[in-house]
Write an enzyme that holds these catalytic residues in place. Structure first.
Site, short mmCIF file in Angstrom:
data_model
loop_
_atom_site.label_atom_id
_atom_site.label_comp_id
_atom_site.label_asym_id
_atom_site.label_seq_id
_atom_site.Cartn_x
_atom_site.Cartn_y
_atom_site.Cartn_z
N GLY A 21 -110.71 -19.91 130.62
CA GLY A 21 -111.20 -18.76 130.12
C GLY A 21 -110.83 -17.74 131.28
N ASN A 22 -111.83 -16.63 130.49
CA ASN A 22 -112.01 -14.98 131.05
C ASN A 22 -113.04 -14.79 130.87
OD1 ASN A 22 -110.37 -13.29 129.32
ND2 ASN A 22 -108.78 -14.03 129.54
N TYR A 23 -113.44 -13.81 131.20
CA TYR A 23 -114.89 -13.23 131.22
C TYR A 23 -113.98 -11.98 130.13
CZ TYR A 23 -116.70 -15.45 135.31
OH TYR A 23 -117.22 -16.11 135.96
N SER A 24 -113.29 -11.71 129.43
CA SER A 24 -113.14 -10.26 128.47
C SER A 24 -114.38 -10.22 126.99
CB SER A 24 -111.85 -10.57 127.96
OG SER A 24 -111.75 -9.44 127.20
N ALA A 89 -106.54 -10.02 127.46
CA ALA A 89 -106.69 -10.76 128.72
C ALA A 89 -106.19 -11.94 128.11
CB ALA A 89 -107.20 -10.75 129.51
#
Length: 210
Positions: A21-24, A89
């Site tokens: 995943g990512n930090y969005s 994102a």
């Protein structure tokens, strides 16, 4: 107008308990949705896994987890909209295979093969009609302007919103953002750091001028 907005991250499953995943946080996308609704527009909000809530009679929210699910939701709904703002994102890669049970620590390393996900904005751009608009976002760390302009051209965007991880208190997790808008017409608009709700108002102002 009827506006499609994507927001938040996507999670690409590795096994039943792990993901890429990512930090969005989804805050920018939700601020855009809230601003559009306040101006009387109808919004289809396609949201990745976020903790944010939003309620409005003109809001249709579709919750998704993966890039594939977001792609399917966009392609189903975009043709009925006046335009779209691609703020999510989205993961560029996803595991080739997903384990059906939790992967155990049985050796010193683990190799996960990845495959590309759909380029959602590009796919929408391929079916974009002359009476539709498309706005994209670019999060860059280097050669920012060049990458943003290339993305805008390739994906048939009317304009692109550049934000940078090099700007303090901007991007993921913050309630503020600092953006530069590049238009297909060649115009460049730079804005100072401000609350994301005000950034959303700036973006919507440019959309309503298209």
């Amino acid at each position: 107008m009827k506006i499609l907005i994507t927001a938040g991250p996507t999670y690409e499953r590795i096994d039943p308990v792990r993901f890429i995943g990512n930090y969005s946080s989804g805050k920018m996308g939700f601020a855009l949705a809230e601003t559009c609704l306040a101006k009387g527009h109808e919004v289809i909000l396609i949201a990745g896994p976020v903790k944010l809530t939003l309620s409005h009679p003109n809001l249709k929210r579709i919750d998704v987890e993966s890039a594939q699910q977001m792609y399917e939701a966009v392609m189903e709904n975009f043709p009925t909209c006046n335009g779209a703002i691609f703020c999510a994102a989205v993961a560029d890669f996803t595991p080739e295979t997903v384990a059906t049970t939790k992967i155990k620590r049985e050796k010193d390393d683990l190799v996960i093969r990845l495959k590309p996900t759909h380029d959602i904005a590009a796919a929408a751009g391929a079916i974009k009609q002359d009476n539709q608009f498309m706005v994209g976002f670019a999060l860059e760390t280097n050669e920012e302007e060049a990458h943003a302009l290339d993305k805008m051209r390739r994906k048939r965007l009317d304009f692109i919103v550049l934000n940078s991880l090099n700007d303090k208190e901007a991007c993921f997790g913050y309630d503020t953002n600092k953006i530069t808008i590049y238009k297909a017409s060649g115009e460049k608009l730079e804005y100072p750091l401000k609350p994301k709700v005000e950034v959303a108002q700036d973006i919507l102002t440019q959309i309503e001028m298209l």
